[in-house]
Design an enzyme around this catalytic site. Structure first.
Site, PDB file in Angstrom:
ATOM      1  N   THR A   1      14.607 -28.802  -9.930  1.00  0.00           N
ATOM      2  CA  THR A   1      15.382 -27.688 -10.573  1.00  0.00           C
ATOM      3  C   THR A   1      16.776 -27.536  -9.903  1.00  0.00           C
ATOM      4  O   THR A   1      17.537 -27.330 -10.506  1.00  0.00           O
ATOM      5  CB  THR A   1      14.662 -26.666 -10.876  1.00  0.00           C
ATOM      6  OG1 THR A   1      13.941 -26.241  -9.554  1.00  0.00           O
ATOM      7  CG2 THR A   1      13.657 -26.830 -11.747  1.00  0.00           C
TER       8      THR A   1
ATOM      9  N   GLY B   1       7.162 -27.012  -7.094  1.00  0.00           N
ATOM     10  CA  GLY B   1       5.945 -26.246  -7.718  1.00  0.00           C
ATOM     11  C   GLY B   1       4.593 -25.647  -7.218  1.00  0.00           C
ATOM     12  O   GLY B   1       4.782 -26.219  -5.855  1.00  0.00           O
TER      13      GLY B   1
ATOM     14  N   CYS C   1      13.886 -20.229 -10.444  1.00  0.00           N
ATOM     15  CA  CYS C   1      12.473 -19.532 -10.616  1.00  0.00           C
ATOM     16  C   CYS C   1      12.450 -18.015 -10.634  1.00  0.00           C
ATOM     17  O   CYS C   1      11.612 -17.374 -11.101  1.00  0.00           O
ATOM     18  CB  CYS C   1      11.547 -20.108  -9.643  1.00  0.00           C
ATOM     19  SG  CYS C   1      12.133 -20.097  -7.764  1.00  0.00           S
TER      20      CYS C   1
ATOM     21  N   GLU D   1       5.535 -18.409 -16.898  1.00  0.00           N
ATOM     22  CA  GLU D   1       6.841 -18.787 -16.532  1.00  0.00           C
ATOM     23  C   GLU D   1       7.366 -19.848 -17.391  1.00  0.00           C
ATOM     24  O   GLU D   1       6.931 -20.788 -17.868  1.00  0.00           O
ATOM     25  CB  GLU D   1       6.618 -19.331 -15.035  1.00  0.00           C
ATOM     26  CG  GLU D   1       8.260 -19.701 -14.566  1.00  0.00           C
ATOM     27  CD  GLU D   1       8.162 -20.318 -13.230  1.00  0.00           C
ATOM     28  OE1 GLU D   1       7.119 -21.099 -12.904  1.00  0.00           O
ATOM     29  OE2 GLU D   1       8.856 -20.049 -12.323  1.00  0.00           O
TER      30      GLU D   1
ATOM     31  N   SER E   1     -11.129  29.649  36.205  1.00  0.00           N
ATOM     32  CA  SER E   1     -11.818  29.838  34.824  1.00  0.00           C
ATOM     33  C   SER E   1     -11.407  30.935  33.847  1.00  0.00           C
ATOM     34  O   SER E   1     -10.977  30.941  32.743  1.00  0.00           O
ATOM     35  CB  SER E   1     -13.309  30.337  35.033  1.00  0.00           C
ATOM     36  OG  SER E   1     -13.918  29.503  35.836  1.00  0.00           O
TER      37      SER E   1
ATOM     38  N   THR F   1      -6.225  34.011  41.911  1.00  0.00           N
ATOM     39  CA  THR F   1      -7.038  34.703  42.975  1.00  0.00           C
ATOM     40  C   THR F   1      -7.829  33.759  43.779  1.00  0.00           C
ATOM     41  O   THR F   1      -8.593  34.498  44.344  1.00  0.00           O
ATOM     42  CB  THR F   1      -7.876  35.776  42.379  1.00  0.00           C
ATOM     43  OG1 THR F   1      -8.779  35.212  41.332  1.00  0.00           O
ATOM     44  CG2 THR F   1      -6.873  37.062  41.743  1.00  0.00           C
TER      45      THR F   1
ATOM     46  N   HIS G   1      -6.301  17.596  45.421  1.00  0.00           N
ATOM     47  CA  HIS G   1      -4.939  17.379  44.374  1.00  0.00           C
ATOM     48  C   HIS G   1      -3.934  16.514  44.725  1.00  0.00           C
ATOM     49  O   HIS G   1      -3.386  15.823  44.376  1.00  0.00           O
ATOM     50  CB  HIS G   1      -4.921  18.703  43.958  1.00  0.00           C
ATOM     51  CG  HIS G   1      -5.858  19.347  43.198  1.00  0.00           C
ATOM     52  ND1 HIS G   1      -5.826  20.712  42.965  1.00  0.00           N
ATOM     53  CD2 HIS G   1      -6.810  18.788  42.382  1.00  0.00           C
ATOM     54  CE1 HIS G   1      -6.893  21.138  42.110  1.00  0.00           C
ATOM     55  NE2 HIS G   1      -7.451  19.831  41.904  1.00  0.00           N
TER      56      HIS G   1
ATOM     57  N   HIS H   1     -17.056  22.617  42.668  1.00  0.00           N
ATOM     58  CA  HIS H   1     -16.046  21.573  42.528  1.00  0.00           C
ATOM     59  C   HIS H   1     -15.574  20.921  43.747  1.00  0.00           C
ATOM     60  O   HIS H   1     -15.144  19.772  44.215  1.00  0.00           O
ATOM     61  CB  HIS H   1     -15.054  22.021  41.511  1.00  0.00           C
ATOM     62  CG  HIS H   1     -13.935  20.851  41.417  1.00  0.00           C
ATOM     63  ND1 HIS H   1     -13.980  19.532  40.604  1.00  0.00           N
ATOM     64  CD2 HIS H   1     -12.719  21.140  41.388  1.00  0.00           C
ATOM     65  CE1 HIS H   1     -13.125  19.017  40.933  1.00  0.00           C
ATOM     66  NE2 HIS H   1     -12.017  19.833  41.151  1.00  0.00           N
TER      67      HIS H   1
END
Lengths: 884, 111
Positions: free
Chosen positions: A133, A214, A265, A356, A559, A610, A670, A749
């Protein structure tokens, strides 16, 4: 509306190559070898080399546009010469306009801010299948793309368009060769057999199949097992909505559907019109040369131009003009009729014209509503057109948006012709192409307008980048003796002091109250001295609401301050879901959950610590206990950080010795963990190092002489400074071990940290079994950091190893000075009990997020080893038993 | 039998011709032939064909073909057409070439 699903039959291209003669195979192998050499040699070319070749090719294509169009029409008997000439010009000029400044060699795109560079790698040999095409325009387009991307192409044209395609390839090849392209860069199959395609598609030297045609061709390409760009048929719905510019729409649709006799197309197949404009639109179509078929004529068309067996269009009608088609099927029309318009009542096999039709026959459907119109368009889209193209004419943006939502098409063309619009670059700014990707719905690997980037392998060169770091601290930190006096500076109408019974008992609450301005309404809320529970938080939040608090003073240890942080969060953002906010994360900078930023109330949080350990007064963490659920919830976000921290040693002068020791070692842990963390930075290092120095100097004094004001003051500062460091750099495996062990055996801890600390230093200082990914660090440096700390403490040693040993020995000596047990065994925990707990301990420690910033990634087996090392303990300065 | 080597300097402007000359002088009495590509910046399909023919004949005559001074772009071309396995490669630079000649026994340069 009637809908019947259509399942199109596929045209099959056999992949069998048994019938190929040896001679033919030798011929094909010769083509491949030639193309392979050309593609290989082409990799040496620069962008300038390539661009020097492309331009004259484009000019040659333009010069030969009409010649090639004429050849195509003569050979294929499809379409309109003038339109094909235009297509050839679009395929060259418009495509060139798009690619001329595009880089396709070497570094093609750079993103310096992301440290990324994209580098082009040619594909190699492209097997290029071209359709009947759009034969010559597709060849011109693909030749330009191949040269621009330094690829070789073997063309396999549709058998009924071989001559014109061969000629187009010849023109492109000779021009390219003349301007420096490698010999053999293009070849076109001489004569044609389906087995040729089958052989080439499977050949190891073919890198990519670019199949335009196609469904059979496309399916064969994808079935070959090769990477393929297979772009095939469509079925374009066009919705003409009542607000559209009708005059423009009618002309555009005629232009598009008659362009090259409808062979593109992307051209319109079924026109769906709103009832309100249906009659007027048809009248305008008729005025401009369309023939509106009556019911009988529509039936004739259905029977003749569509194959009743397959539901596909009849090849005899493809690319023919409307007048000829009408004559062929016996429909009387005026001379020079442009378009046959056939009203249909549904979509699907019972309505053959909804399929189509690559010729100027347009089905039309009258829709009673937008909803119906959209549904019919969806039906057409799904009757062979998924992923391809759709068109909408409307001035209503909402309609256009909805159309785009429901229609699955790579190209949704708005207020312009479908076929020419889909090409790109003419009616819109889409990428110019002659190959329409239809996405997965169409069985294609792309939904794009195929372009040069599909002819390239794009390599990404990724430079190492550093994560954006930050350093966050409270707005204000007041420190030294009587720093609490600074409360006078803080304006507040209503203040709540959150504290625990001990603080009240020791008179600390009264001290604080004295420093709050007299005009401030003050309420004291005493909570239990334990990790905050959900009920405690709820009560606190209720009090905040009741007193309409604008300031919260947290007076206590970790805490109490944690409780106040969570109360503030729930007070300011009542909808905050603590469970959700506690979701795990690996890097706080990239976490999934977001803390609320919308606040109903606002309260300043002032934290007065504290104890000299947790540093909660400056950290963004809080731990909540949910007794009902039997679990702890750890919250971490910088929004939790108190607004003001008061580090006043008067509140720690009476700390018991054991608490002084445990919290002091927590502070040291730490600082040590922050120092070697993978998130450590010069900002955190300065704090961590200073905290370590202060702890080694003042903790033994504060422990032995609790009333030594300087020692207490410095330890209080050290805790805060260490917390600033780990708030920004995080902690490590020591904390993961201590959390698991402390929770299981009810050990404080700080003490749990102490029992692990010498072993963890040795662990981190040795060569890791697994390194932690750490983009911010160059190489493994934990042992060097420890050595630097040893130097800071003037511990001596001449090598890194010696310095690390000195640091471990100094740590052990400090623990000794604080009367901290040498081992877990000394706590009275039996070997059996510890062994029984070990699987859980190791699992919990591994799940603990704390170690995610540890420099050395711990294996579970290594966690077990660390636990046992801590159980066995150390025998005095420098004689720890852990040997990593 | 003592190792005997042939050495050809390839002119970057006439690569195929130089390779063809080397081809014509392939001699079964020699164990290997060395082609110096240090002056070659780029090769063409024609050059590739000449190299394919050379290595084909060298294989038949059990002569080892050593390429030296091959730049990485050309090396990649040879890799893409699967020719690298059929040649031996010496490192770039004159010193490498000299070392190679010494290793091969009494080197004999023809150009």
């Amino acid at each position: 509306m009637v809908t019947i699903e259509v399942v199109p039959q596929q045209v099959r291209i056999p992949l069998a190559t048994e019938n190929l003669s040896a001679e033919r195979i030798a011929y094909l192998d010769g083509l491949l070898q030639q193309a392979r050499n050309a593609a290989a040699v082409f990799t040496q070319y620069t962008q300038e080399d390539v661009d020097r070749i492309v331009k004259p090719m484009v000019v040659a294509g333009l010069e030969q546009a009409q010649y090639l169009a004429r050849l195509a029409v003569e050979e294929t008997r499809l379409g309109v010469m003038e339109d094909k000439a235009l297509k050839n010009m679009v395929a060259t000029e418009f495509v060139y306009n798009y690619v001329k400044d595009k880089r396709t060699v070497g570094a093609i795109r750079e993103f310096p801010e992301r440290g990324l560079v994209e580098v082009a790698e040619p594909i190699g040999i492209i097997l290029s299948l071209t359709p009947i095409t759009n034969p010559t325009s597709t060849v011109l387009f693909k030749c330009i793309m191949a040269i621009k991307t330094r690829n070789a192409a073997i063309f396999s044209p549709h058998p009924n368009a071989w001559h014109c395609c061969h000629e187009a390839v010849r023109i492109m090849y000779e021009t390219a060769l003349k301007h420096g392209a490698p010999e053999g860069v293009f070849t076109c199959l001489e004569s044609h057999g389906l087995q040729d395609n089958a052989y080439l598609m499977r050949h190891k030297d073919v890198a990519l199949i670019d199949a335009t045609g196609g469904p059979g061709v496309v399916k064969a390409a994808y079935s070959s097992g090769k990477p393929a760009l297979g772009v095939g048929p469509g079925n374009t719905p066009v919705y003409l909505e009542k607000t559209a510019d009708l005059n423009m729409a009618v002309v555009d649709i005629i232009t598009s559907k008659t362009f090259d006799n409808g062979t593109i197309c992307a051209s319109e197949q079924t026109l769906v019109m709103d009832d309100e404009i249906y009659d007027l639109a048809l009248k305008k179509f008729a005025e401009l040369g369309a023939h509106i078929c009556n019911e009988k004529e529509t039936k004739v068309l259905e029977r003749t131009v569509i194959d009743p067996e397959t539901g596909f269009m009849q090849p005899i009608a493809v690319g023919q003009n409307a007048t000829d088609i009408a004559r062929m099927v016996g429909i009387p029309v005026k001379p020079n009729t442009k378009l046959l318009i056939a009203p249909i009542q549904g979509v699907g096999r019972e309505y053959p014209l909804s399929a189509e039709k690559l010729f100027p026959v347009l089905a039309v459907y009258r829709a009673k509503s937008v909803d119906e119109a959209l549904k019919v368009c969806v039906d057409v889209n799904h009757a062979g057109g998924i992923g391809h193209t759709a068109v909408v004419f409307s001035r209503n943006d909402e309609v256009i948006r909805k159309f785009a939502d429901v229609i699955n098409a790579g190209r949704i063309i708005v207020n312009s012709p479908g076929s020419i619009g889909a090409f790109g670059g003419v009616y819109n700014d889409m990428v110019p192409t002659f190959s329409f990707g239809c996405g997965t719905g169409g069985g294609n690997s792309t939904m794009d307008n195929v372009n040069v980037y599909h002819y390239l392998n794009i390599k990404r060169v990724a430079q190492r980048t550093q994560a954006h770091m930050w350093f966050r601290v409270p707005n204000q930190i007041y420190f030294n003796m009587n720093a609490v006096e600074n409360l006078r500076r803080l304006e507040s109408t209503s203040t709540i002091i959150i504290t625990n019974p001990a603080m009240e008992h020791m008179g600390h609450v009264d001290i604080v109250r004295r420093h709050i301005p007299a005009r401030t309404l003050v309420h004291v809320s005493v909570i239990p001295d334990a990790e905050p529970e959900v009920t405690v938080i709820q009560q606190g939040v209720e009090a905040l609401h009741f007193y309409k608090a604008d300031q919260i003073i947290a007076l206590g240890g970790g805490s109490v301050i944690d409780a106040a942080k969570i109360m503030k969060l729930k007070y300011e953002s009542p909808d905050a879901d603590l469970e959700e906010l506690a979701a795990p994360f690996m890097d706080i900078r990239k976490r999934v959950v977001e803390y609320p930023t919308t606040k109903i109330n606002r309260a300043r949080l002032v934290a007065i610590s504290t104890t000299s350990g947790t540093g909660s007064e400056v950290t963004p963490f809080a731990v909540l206990t949910d007794k009902l659920a039997g679990r702890k919830v750890t919250l971490a976000d910088y929004s939790l950080t108190p607004d003001v921290a008061i580090v006043d040693p008067q509140f720690v002068m009476s700390m018991p010795k054991v608490l002084t020791a445990d919290t002091g070692i927590d502070c040291l842990t730490h600082a040590l963990e922050a120092a070697v963390s993978i998130y450590a930075s010069p900002y955190t290092d300065s704090n961590a190092m200073q905290a370590i120095r202060l702890v080694f100097k003042y903790l033994p004094i504060a422990y032995q002489h609790p009333h030594d004001e300087e020692a207490r003051s410095m330890m209080h500062n050290a805790a805060c400074i260490a917390a600033i460091a780990f708030s920004n750099a995080a902690v490590g495996v020591n904390h993961a071990l201590a959390h698991a062990f402390g929770a299981r055996f009810h050990v404080a801890h700080g003490r749990a940290n102490a029992l692990m600390l010498p072993h963890v230093i040795a662990f981190n200082a040795s060569v890791p079994t697994k390194f932690m990914p750490s983009p911010n660090q160059r190489g493994y440096i934990a042992h060097k950091k420890y050595a630097t700390i040893a130097d800071l403490l003037s511990l001596g040693g001449s090598t890194i190893d010696e310095k690390v040993k000195k640091l471990i020995a100094a740590t052990e000596k400090l623990l000794d000075q604080l009367a901290i047990p040498h081992s877990i065994a000394e706590l009275g925990i039996s070997r059996e009990a510890f062994g029984q707990a070990m699987p859980d301990l190791a699992k919990i420690a591994f799940d603990d997020p704390s170690w995610r910033a540890n420099p050395r990634m711990p294996l579970v087996s290594e966690l077990v080893q660390l636990f046992w090392s801590a159980y066995e303990g150390w025998g005095g300065a420098g004689t720890h038993k852990h040997s990593a | 039998m003592a190792a005997i080597a042939e050495f050809f300097k390839i002119d970057g402007d006439r690569v195929a011709e130089c390779i063809h000359e080397a081809h014509m002088q392939l001699d079964t009495a020699r164990d290997q032939t060395t082609l110096d590509f240090s002056s070659v910046l780029r090769i063409s399909p024609k050059d590739l064909r000449a190299m394919e023919e050379l290595v084909e004949r060298a294989d038949n005559q059990s002569v080892k073909v050593v390429l030296c001074g091959v730049n990485v772009d050309i090396y990649k071309v040879l890799k893409l057409v699967k020719l690298t396995a059929r040649f031996s490669f010496a490192s770039n630079g004159a010193s490498s070439i000299e070392a190679h000649q010494e290793e091969s026994g009494h080197a004999e340069a023809t150009e």
